[in-house]
Design a protein around this motif. Structure first.
Motif, PDB file in Angstrom:
ATOM      1  N   TYR A 147       0.845  -1.120   0.080  1.00 31.37           N
ATOM      2  CA  TYR A 147       0.039   0.071   0.000  1.00 31.37           C
ATOM      3  C   TYR A 147       0.948   1.379   0.056  1.00 31.37           C
ATOM      4  O   TYR A 147       0.592   2.096  -0.653  1.00 31.37           O
ATOM      5  N   LEU A 148       1.624   1.394   0.999  1.00 36.58           N
ATOM      6  CA  LEU A 148       2.342   2.660   1.198  1.00 36.58           C
ATOM      7  C   LEU A 148       3.382   3.160  -0.236  1.00 36.58           C
ATOM      8  O   LEU A 148       3.201   3.874  -0.346  1.00 36.58           O
ATOM      9  N   PRO A 149       4.119   2.117  -0.664  1.00 36.44           N
ATOM     10  CA  PRO A 149       5.010   2.432  -1.684  1.00 36.44           C
ATOM     11  C   PRO A 149       4.282   2.687  -2.972  1.00 36.44           C
ATOM     12  O   PRO A 149       4.778   3.303  -3.912  1.00 36.44           O
ATOM     13  N   THR A 150       3.157   1.852  -3.203  1.00 33.52           N
ATOM     14  CA  THR A 150       2.432   2.094  -4.359  1.00 33.52           C
ATOM     15  C   THR A 150       1.525   3.490  -4.155  1.00 33.52           C
ATOM     16  O   THR A 150       1.591   4.206  -5.243  1.00 33.52           O
ATOM     17  N   ARG A 151       0.957   3.824  -3.075  1.00 35.87           N
ATOM     18  CA  ARG A 151      -0.136   4.702  -3.044  1.00 35.87           C
ATOM     19  C   ARG A 151       0.803   6.273  -2.871  1.00 35.87           C
ATOM     20  O   ARG A 151       0.506   7.285  -3.567  1.00 35.87           O
ATOM     21  N   TYR A 152       1.874   6.102  -2.319  1.00 35.18           N
ATOM     22  CA  TYR A 152       2.776   7.599  -1.819  1.00 35.18           C
ATOM     23  C   TYR A 152       4.025   7.263  -2.155  1.00 35.18           C
ATOM     24  O   TYR A 152       5.048   7.137  -1.325  1.00 35.18           O
ATOM     25  N   PRO A 153       4.481   7.104  -3.578  1.00 34.23           N
ATOM     26  CA  PRO A 153       5.778   6.606  -3.985  1.00 34.23           C
ATOM     27  C   PRO A 153       6.673   7.732  -3.727  1.00 34.23           C
ATOM     28  O   PRO A 153       8.066   7.933  -3.872  1.00 34.23           O
ATOM     29  N   GLN A 154       6.110   9.068  -3.536  1.00 31.18           N
ATOM     30  CA  GLN A 154       7.275  10.335  -3.056  1.00 31.18           C
ATOM     31  C   GLN A 154       7.605  10.335  -1.713  1.00 31.18           C
ATOM     32  O   GLN A 154       8.464  10.861  -1.044  1.00 31.18           O
ATOM     33  N   MET A 155       6.923   9.493  -0.974  1.00 28.53           N
ATOM     34  CA  MET A 155       7.039   9.308   0.462  1.00 28.53           C
ATOM     35  C   MET A 155       7.709   7.909   0.899  1.00 28.53           C
ATOM     36  O   MET A 155       8.572   7.944   1.950  1.00 28.53           O
ATOM     37  N   PHE A 156       7.557   7.025   0.304  1.00 26.56           N
ATOM     38  CA  PHE A 156       7.866   5.460   0.117  1.00 26.56           C
ATOM     39  C   PHE A 156       8.506   4.751  -0.683  1.00 26.56           C
ATOM     40  O   PHE A 156       7.987   5.029  -1.860  1.00 26.56           O
ATOM     41  N   ARG A 157       9.504   4.152  -0.421  1.00 25.50           N
ATOM     42  CA  ARG A 157      10.179   3.278  -1.551  1.00 25.50           C
ATOM     43  C   ARG A 157      10.632   1.876  -1.137  1.00 25.50           C
ATOM     44  O   ARG A 157      11.050   1.848   0.078  1.00 25.50           O
ATOM     45  N   LEU A 158      10.493   0.849  -1.704  1.00 27.49           N
ATOM     46  CA  LEU A 158      10.881  -0.272  -1.507  1.00 27.49           C
ATOM     47  C   LEU A 158      12.383  -0.575  -1.992  1.00 27.49           C
ATOM     48  O   LEU A 158      12.740  -0.390  -3.072  1.00 27.49           O
ATOM     49  N   THR A 159      13.235  -1.077  -1.094  1.00 26.48           N
ATOM     50  CA  THR A 159      14.539  -1.212  -1.446  1.00 26.48           C
ATOM     51  C   THR A 159      15.018  -2.490  -1.030  1.00 26.48           C
ATOM     52  O   THR A 159      14.178  -3.339  -0.249  1.00 26.48           O
ATOM     53  N   SER A 160      16.170  -3.028  -1.512  1.00 29.54           N
ATOM     54  CA  SER A 160      16.712  -4.411  -1.013  1.00 29.54           C
ATOM     55  C   SER A 160      18.007  -4.271  -0.556  1.00 29.54           C
ATOM     56  O   SER A 160      18.906  -3.342  -0.872  1.00 29.54           O
ATOM     57  N   GLN A 161      18.182  -4.767   0.818  1.00 30.99           N
ATOM     58  CA  GLN A 161      19.657  -4.825   1.337  1.00 30.99           C
ATOM     59  C   GLN A 161      20.009  -6.340   1.730  1.00 30.99           C
ATOM     60  O   GLN A 161      19.017  -7.254   1.502  1.00 30.99           O
ATOM     61  N   PRO A 162      21.273  -6.274   1.848  1.00 29.23           N
ATOM     62  CA  PRO A 162      21.840  -7.877   2.239  1.00 29.23           C
ATOM     63  C   PRO A 162      21.088  -8.401   3.339  1.00 29.23           C
ATOM     64  O   PRO A 162      21.066  -7.731   4.407  1.00 29.23           O
ATOM     65  N   SER A 163      20.741  -9.451   3.425  1.00 26.59           N
ATOM     66  CA  SER A 163      19.927 -10.118   4.521  1.00 26.59           C
ATOM     67  C   SER A 163      21.134 -10.865   5.424  1.00 26.59           C
ATOM     68  O   SER A 163      21.886 -11.099   5.221  1.00 26.59           O
ATOM     69  N   ASP A 164      20.584 -10.624   6.861  1.00 27.04           N
ATOM     70  CA  ASP A 164      21.667 -10.831   7.747  1.00 27.04           C
ATOM     71  C   ASP A 164      21.004 -12.378   8.629  1.00 27.04           C
ATOM     72  O   ASP A 164      21.037 -12.771   9.493  1.00 27.04           O
ATOM     73  N   ASP A 165      19.938 -12.905   7.700  1.00 29.55           N
ATOM     74  CA  ASP A 165      19.281 -14.070   8.216  1.00 29.55           C
ATOM     75  C   ASP A 165      19.066 -15.188   6.998  1.00 29.55           C
ATOM     76  O   ASP A 165      18.137 -15.510   7.019  1.00 29.55           O
ATOM     77  N   ASN A 166      20.334 -15.179   6.306  1.00 26.01           N
ATOM     78  CA  ASN A 166      19.949 -16.169   4.982  1.00 26.01           C
ATOM     79  C   ASN A 166      19.399 -17.476   5.411  1.00 26.01           C
ATOM     80  O   ASN A 166      18.614 -18.140   4.628  1.00 26.01           O
TER      81      ASN A 166
END
Length: 407
Positions: A147-166
């Motif tokens: 919801y948040l990254p879709t509705r409000y792309p100027q406020m929220f964005r999805l990113t990827s980071q290295p996982s610490d729990d592979n």
């Protein structure tokens, strides 16, 4: 929310008091079934490892939305005569969570409240119940991952980071919701190897300090723990988890684990007029139905956090009637809640949510609506449940507020 929805909401008929006990009443007569559009262009690929997010309707983005210049929604739902009935309107699912220029300040208040009153603003009936955890996770993943990254792309964005729990996720990266407003980074999946990771508390704490919205999750009671004596009756719904940072005169901890009827015990006229229809309504809400309503009350304290009373009547209070000279106008507000209800697609839990708006009574008077609000205060005693005037503490502030509005 677009102009159409603002105008639509502004016409709603206020039927019920502001407190949570009455808040749920608004969802008892009408249902509007939202039919998702054929196109999925507005909905990103679901970020959940569950199929549940695929059954939510598409969310329309607001690519040019500026929260810093967006005024809070304005509600004036008061009417000249109060009637204890139930009123609904259909809700565009894309408008489920509202943003405006108060957002950042409200988040600061919420973070402070989480530190001061963690067990008041967040509650889970049974932290070992997998049904409750599943419902919390489902709501969390939808809000954070879709919801948040879709509705409000100027406020929220999805990113990827290295996982610490592979070892647990089976992946080398993890999905993060980044806020361009606060700089916070919210994981879509928490580390399940940590103690207490599957209770839902971290998800609720995150939701409660990420958006300016209250969420209350209700599930049908388990037949093994709540054997029903009335065979053939609709399923009874139980309040199982919540975030309520801005409750209007109620301590939600005392409502956990209760049926709707028990939650509403103090409400004048509820058992006689509304109990059966409420139970039937909650039992038949379908996935894809989104409904909303707006209520109103007057409070003589402008604080948003009001968990310990001061909003509705208490037989033991013995408060005196305020004279107009004793009324603190600057802290007296019209308090409205925009309330929504929908069913979670996978867990089938019901999510009752509300956003609190407050407007100084000076603003109402300046708009030329002083007489309208004064008449509505008198109208609390003139409908089908005159006791609502007392329930909203009208005897305490009513005369002083009316005198000010008419001066």
């Amino acid at each position: 929310m677009g102009l159409y929805m603002v105008k639509s909401i502004a016409t709603y008929t206020e039927r019920l008091p502001v407190v949570f006990l009455i808040s749920l009443l608004g969802f008892g007569v009408a249902i509007w079934k939202y039919k998702p559009a054929v196109s999925n262009n507005c909905t990103p690929k679901p970020t959940s490892d569950s199929e549940s997010q695929k059954t939510y309707p598409p969310i329309e983005p607001l690519p040019d939305f500026n929260w810093e210049t967006t005024e809070p929604l304005k509600f004036r739902p008061f009417k000249p005569k109060y009637h204890l009935t139930m009123a609904l309107s259909n809700l565009d699912p894309s408008t489920l969570i509202q943003m405006d220029k108060t957002y950042k300040d409200r988040l600061a208040i919420r973070s402070s409240l989480l530190q001061k009153h963690p067990d008041v603003v967040i509650g889970i009936n049974n932290e070992t119940d997998p049904r409750i955890y599943a419902a919390i996770r489902e709501l969390y993943v939808f809000v954070v991952g879709t919801y948040l990254p879709t509705r409000y792309p100027q406020m929220f964005r999805l990113t990827s980071q290295p996982s610490d729990d592979n070892s647990k996720t089976g992946t080398e990266t993890k999905t993060i919701l980044e806020s361009m407003v606060t700089g916070s980074k919210t994981p879509l999946h928490f580390n399940e190897s940590e103690p207490g990771s599957r209770t839902g508390r971290r998800e609720l704490e995150t939701l409660g300090t990420l958006v300016d919205e209250e969420f209350l999750i209700l599930l049908p009671e388990s037949s093994s723990t709540h054997p029903s004596s009335n065979q053939g009756e609709p399923e009874k719904y139980i309040l199982e988890a919540y975030t309520t940072f801005f409750p209007a005169g109620f301590d939600t901890r005392k409502k956990l684990g209760l049926r709707l009827a028990s939650i509403h015990t103090p409400v004048p006229g509820y058992k006689e007029k509304l109990e059966r229809s409420m139970d039937r309504f909650f039992a038949r809400v379908e996935v894809g139905q989104f409904v909303q309503r707006v209520n109103w009350s007057i409070t003589t304290d402008s604080e948003l956090f009001a968990a310990f009373g001061g909003v509705h009547g208490d037989e033991g209070e013995g408060e005196k009637t305020l004279n107009v000279g004793e009324l603190e106008v600057d802290s007296t507000v019209l308090r409205c809640e925009r309330q929504t209800l929908h069913r979670l697609p996978q867990s089938k839990g019901l999510v009752f949510a509300f956003h609190t708006y407050t407007y100084p009574i000076q603003m109402i008077k300046d708009e030329g609506l002083g007489e309208d609000l004064a008449a509505a205060i008198d109208g609390l005693k003139e409908g089908n449940v005159p006791e609502m005037h007392w329930y909203k503490r009208g005897p305490v502030w009513g005369e002083a507020v009316k005198e000010f509005l008419r001066s």
